[in-house]
Design a protein around this motif. Sequence first.
Motif, mmCIF file in Angstrom:
data_model
loop_
_atom_site.group_PDB
_atom_site.id
_atom_site.type_symbol
_atom_site.label_atom_id
_atom_site.label_comp_id
_atom_site.label_asym_id
_atom_site.label_seq_id
_atom_site.Cartn_x
_atom_site.Cartn_y
_atom_site.Cartn_z
ATOM 1 N N ALA A 8 0.411 -1.747 -0.098
ATOM 2 C CA ALA A 8 -0.074 -0.282 0.088
ATOM 3 C C ALA A 8 1.229 1.677 -0.135
ATOM 4 O O ALA A 8 0.322 1.883 -0.738
ATOM 5 C CB ALA A 8 -0.913 -0.408 0.956
ATOM 6 N N ASP A 9 2.215 1.271 0.807
ATOM 7 C CA ASP A 9 3.004 2.613 0.633
ATOM 8 C C ASP A 9 3.215 3.292 -0.391
ATOM 9 O O ASP A 9 3.740 4.257 -0.001
ATOM 10 C CB ASP A 9 3.860 2.615 1.423
ATOM 11 N N TYR A 10 3.296 1.832 -1.608
ATOM 12 C CA TYR A 10 4.180 2.267 -2.765
ATOM 13 C C TYR A 10 2.803 2.271 -3.653
ATOM 14 O O TYR A 10 3.621 2.230 -5.288
ATOM 15 C CB TYR A 10 5.375 0.991 -2.836
ATOM 16 N N CYS A 11 1.967 2.021 -3.378
ATOM 17 C CA CYS A 11 1.313 1.964 -4.830
ATOM 18 C C CYS A 11 0.738 3.292 -5.075
ATOM 19 O O CYS A 11 -0.042 3.502 -4.564
ATOM 20 C CB CYS A 11 -0.156 1.134 -4.515
ATOM 21 N N ARG A 12 0.212 4.018 -6.360
ATOM 22 C CA ARG A 12 0.245 5.114 -7.326
ATOM 23 C C ARG A 12 -0.803 4.964 -7.569
ATOM 24 O O ARG A 12 -1.644 5.823 -7.611
ATOM 25 C CB ARG A 12 0.841 5.042 -8.387
ATOM 26 N N GLY A 13 -2.224 3.843 -7.544
ATOM 27 C CA GLY A 13 -3.598 3.679 -7.619
ATOM 28 C C GLY A 13 -4.074 4.032 -6.884
ATOM 29 O O GLY A 13 -5.317 3.713 -7.024
ATOM 30 N N ARG A 14 -3.638 3.520 -5.542
ATOM 31 C CA ARG A 14 -4.116 3.366 -4.187
ATOM 32 C C ARG A 14 -5.139 4.340 -4.081
ATOM 33 O O ARG A 14 -6.352 4.112 -3.528
ATOM 34 C CB ARG A 14 -3.799 3.172 -2.953
ATOM 35 N N THR A 15 -5.068 5.575 -5.064
ATOM 36 C CA THR A 15 -5.708 6.616 -4.020
ATOM 37 C C THR A 15 -6.161 7.421 -5.278
ATOM 38 O O THR A 15 -6.936 9.071 -5.507
ATOM 39 C CB THR A 15 -5.017 7.642 -3.402
ATOM 40 N N GLN A 16 -6.841 6.442 -6.206
ATOM 41 C CA GLN A 16 -7.455 6.571 -7.604
ATOM 42 C C GLN A 16 -8.070 5.936 -8.053
ATOM 43 O O GLN A 16 -8.232 5.114 -9.256
ATOM 44 C CB GLN A 16 -6.204 6.710 -8.624
#
Length: 352
Positions: free
Chosen positions: A208-216
């Motif tokens: 989760a800390d490295y994921c760009r898609g998580r907030t999109q």
Amino acid sequence: MDASAETVRSALLAWYDDHARRLPWRSPPGSPPPDPYRVWLSEVMLQQTTTAAVAPYYAKFLDRWPRIEDLAAAEDGDVMAAWAGLGYYARARNLLACARAVAARGGAFPATEAGLRALPGLGTYTAASVAAIAFGEAATVVDANVERVVARLFAIEEPLPAARKAIRAAAETLTPDERPGDFAQAMMDLGATICTARSPRCLLCPLADYCRGRTQEPERFPVKPARKARPLRSGRAWWVEAGGKVFLVTRPGKGMLGGMRALPDDGWSARGDGDHLPPLDGPWRHLGTVRHGFSHFDLDLQLMLYSGDNCSRLSLNGEWWPLDRIDDAGLPTLFARAARFALADQGEDQGA
Ligand code: SF4
């Protein structure tokens, strides 16, 4: 993705050490690799099919053909019948061709992705997964689960299928030299259990800390292509029954459901919409319609019951199969459903 590849790999492998799925074809994390025959067999079965559906078939195949030489020596019809119900029957024909090619080289699989790729039926995915899992080669394994995880980690906006190139390139940047088999299986497990298609569980995700898609809105990755309607084809199958037996044919070796036992039909698979005449003059009664989804189209199969009393004029090549052993005929799913439909209908008639 906003971290070094090494950080991501370590986080994923640490998660895998604790959360790896226990599957019959797997070795536990960090242990010596499993037998290549078992890895290959499971990977071929798992293409387009769930782990739950594959498990009993995997056990059955290993029980009956414990070594690749045993499978190579099997009769084609026995293997096709044992495969019945798993779908995508070209895989079973390729399975046999590959087993025979490996048996011809003394029973040993090639130990590299490139060598594996040269075997019959081993595409990019299967060759890479066997190379990584069974031989520890740093091969990049991209199945549908991995595709989804990588598209989200890197927030790849390009729609499928064009995005596959970018997804593969991004996945390659993560592939480790150490424990590549565990890494590949960890990515698959993450996609199957945490980064799922509809509701990714980002709060539990080790990446989760490295994921760009998580907030999109991660659900929108990988970005889907504009939807095309699935074509609907139609065909007819003939149910001819006499003396507690039904007439079955064996389909030609090449083409859809090739080499499988089946009900006679009107040739829908070769022509789009079937145009063969019924194998008897009739009378015929329309029993109902079985809708079945194939990979690229849906089929409405009209099930026609011969209700005359002159089956001796049937001129097809085939065999009379006892109705009380219909489950042993190895019918592919479409025809097994049609048979259940016909038998249920007649049960109702008798009870009426
Ligand atoms: S943080 Fe969410 S979207 Fe990103 S990889 Fe994990 S589960 Fe998938």
